[in-house]
Design a protein around this motif. Structure first.
Motif, short mmCIF file in Angstrom:
data_model
loop_
_atom_site.label_atom_id
_atom_site.label_comp_id
_atom_site.label_asym_id
_atom_site.label_seq_id
_atom_site.Cartn_x
_atom_site.Cartn_y
_atom_site.Cartn_z
N GLN A 187 122.73 18.07 69.53
CA GLN A 187 122.83 18.11 68.10
C GLN A 187 123.83 17.00 67.85
OE1 GLN A 187 123.40 21.94 66.39
NE2 GLN A 187 123.50 21.05 64.30
N ARG A 188 125.22 17.19 68.27
CA ARG A 188 126.32 16.12 67.95
C ARG A 188 125.95 14.84 68.40
NH1 ARG A 188 128.34 19.34 64.07
NH2 ARG A 188 129.18 21.41 64.88
N GLN A 191 123.52 13.45 65.60
CA GLN A 191 124.37 13.34 64.42
C GLN A 191 125.10 11.94 64.61
OE1 GLN A 191 126.55 17.02 63.81
NE2 GLN A 191 124.60 18.10 62.95
N ARG A 195 124.87 8.52 62.40
CA ARG A 195 125.96 7.86 61.53
C ARG A 195 125.89 6.51 61.78
NH1 ARG A 195 128.67 12.92 62.48
NH2 ARG A 195 129.62 12.14 64.37
N THR A 258 117.90 17.51 59.23
CA THR A 258 118.95 16.66 58.73
C THR A 258 118.46 15.14 58.97
OG1 THR A 258 120.68 18.30 58.63
CG2 THR A 258 121.24 15.93 58.34
#
Length: 537
Positions: A187-188, A191, A195, A258
């Motif tokens: 997940q990180r 993300q 970015r 997201t």
């Protein structure tokens, strides 16, 4: 060789007193290139900022996983191999073994495993399967029974393309070395990549503005902007296709919500199709298909419909420009399928027929273009199965029931063309199920039970092959439930009750693992209903 001081280990992935190396990579000379690539990647990998400082069983997570020792690459030419390797192993916090048939037969790899276990019986040992099957690729020392006689099952990261793949396997190694949960890392990491995508996109916009003021550099700047766009779109596609498929296998579609929203925002400003190159249009369509599927699984039917319609607008424009291009025929076939699917799942089977028939025609055209292409024949089996579904629906058209047998025969052909393909086995199980339903609808429950039991046998094999795969688990429980209905109808009430109870229990576990999955919650309601009256003879 001057090893770094133990007190500097906090700059690596985990603070570990008395360890000079975060990990020791053991490998066969035949795998030297793979070892070098993995070594560079691990030492260059930065732990996502939000996970730095986390306390795990390995210690406190730092910003990097370094240093890492790679034998035969860090040893001076004049060194004594045994003494240097022993010293490195003695000062390593973990052992990472690159597994292959050559590694399994390497006495050095086996010796390093044995020595590490003797020196550090409590430290992690991670297997990275590069190629071959585990039985032929795991070194004997890796799987030999422990002191209590229990066979060892090492933590494994499977680099093979049809398994974890390179990216997910690398993240599994990071999880094993740091003690962090794999879901958190995925997940990180996703993300962080998003970015980066946003940063690249912003940079592309800034460059475009600058290029408008510097016409002399227009051609060069345009090429740079195109490359920036391809990188940004490539990262988005990875997160919404490859990564999405991995997370779908463990029932974690919620992680991508997201990402979906950000990707949609990226493309929302590009509504003029004439200004986009063909590769961007194709990528946009694939992403819209994936996002629409995710929306539908979460119960957002309107959102799914909008994305499928937009994808169809894109694929239709591509096909109109090159009507004989197989890739564009395939892309338009996917759009027709999804448009029909969302209508069909809204309990309007006859309204879905125009899309399903168009899908069938496009798939048939692909098979005529390349009869020996298993992927195209696979699509034909899907298209026939959709028409079969309309025939099976009580609001559908019974004249389409022969499509159920045709879909099964096509999928059997595909299975013979690609034996051992797990995805095709799963589809074959579905075709047995639909043909069984067609036989039941025609009043032949005995023959229907034969087809359902074939489906259940395939589903059981897939579930046993990968017990954590949510897709396989759902296929098994649905096969179990449907077979129980036929057994109940034929009078085998006790076995039917037992099978249905097992299906309900498995579905409850799935829903608990991912409460956002709307499809699973709908099935949970259906399995809670009493036995259908029309199943009682």
């Amino acid at each position: 060789m001057n090893a770094p001081e133990a007190g500097n280990a906090q700059e690596g992935g985990v603070e570990a007193s008395g360890r000079h190396y975060h990990a020791f990579i053991s490998y066969s000379h035949a795998d030297e290139v793979a070892a070098g690539n993995l070594h560079r990647w691990l030492e260059g990998y930065r732990i996502p900022a939000r996970l730095v400082g986390t306390r795990t069983e390995r210690g406190t997570v730092g910003s990097r996983i370094s240093p890492i020792f790679r034998d035969r690459a860090e040893l001076p030419a004049a060194s004594c191999l045994d003494s240097e390797v022993e010293r490195a192993l003695a000062h390593s916090g973990a052992l990472l073994v690159l597994c292959s048939p050559e590694a399994a037969s390497s006495r050095w790899v086996n010796a390093e495993i044995g020595l590490f276990r003797r020196l550090h019986p409590d430290r992690p040992l991670i297997a990275a399967l590069l190629r071959g099957e585990p039985a032929e690729s795991f070194p004997p020392a890796l799987v030999m029974p422990g002191p209590d006689g229990t066979p060892r099952e090492p933590n494994a990261a499977d680099f093979r393309r049809d398994k974890d793949g390179r990216h997910l396997a690398r993240l599994k190694i990071v999880a094993g070395l740091t003690g962090l949960g794999l879901d958190h890392i995925i997940q990180r990491d996703a993300q962080r990549q998003m970015r980066r995508v946003i940063g690249i996109t912003a940079l592309a916009i800034c460059l475009a503005l600058a290029m408008a003021l510097m016409l002399v550099f227009a051609i060069r700047a345009q090429r740079e902007a195109d490359e920036q766009r391809r990188q940004a779109e490539g990262l988005i596609e990875f997160m919404l296709t490859d990564l999405r498929d991995k997370l779908k296998g463990v029932g974690r579609l919620d992680v991508l919500q997201t990402v979906n929203e950000r990707a949609l925002g990226y493309y929302a400003e590009q509504s003029d199709l004439a200004n986009l190159p063909a590769d961007s249009l194709e990528r946009r369509a694939r992403i819209l298909h994936a996002m629409g599927e995710d929306d539908h699984r979460r119960g957002d039917v309107a959102g799914a419909q909008a994305k499928f319609e937009e994808a169809s607008r894109v694929t239709a424009a591509l096909l109109a420009a090159a009507p004989q291009d197989p890739e564009r025929i395939y892309a338009q076939a996917q759009s027709e399928f999804w448009l029909g699917y969302v209508v069909f799942m809204g309990f309007h089977p006859r309204e879905a027929l125009p899309h399903f028939r168009a899908y069938r025609a496009l798939a048939g055209k692909l098979v005529r273009i390349a009869p020996k292409n298993p992927d195209y024949r696979h699509e034909l089996g899907y298209a026939q199965g959709n028409l079969c579904s309309v025939g099976l629906d009580e609001r559908g058209d019974p004249a389409l029931l022969p499509e159920c047998k045709a879909a099964l025969e096509t999928m059997l052909q595909v299975s013979r063309m690609e034996p051992g393909n797990r995805a095709i086995e799963a589809d074959l199980a579905n075709r047995h199920a639909w043909y069984g339903d067609a036989l039941h609808k025609q009043g032949d429950d005995r023959a229907a039970l034969v087809e359902r039991e074939k489906q259940l046998a395939i589903a059981q094999d897939l579930r046993a092959f990968d017990p954590k795969n949510a897709t396989y688990r759902v296929s098994w429980l649905l096969a179990q439930h449907s077979t129980s209905l036929l057994r109940y109808a034929l009078g085998d009430r006790g076995e039917a009750q037992r099978m249905r109870a097992e299906a309900r229990a498995e579905l409850a576990r799935l829903v608990a693992s991912d409460p956002e999955n709307n499809d699973w919650k709908l099935w949970q309601k259906r399995l809670a209903e009493p036995w259908p009256k029309d199943m009682v003879h």
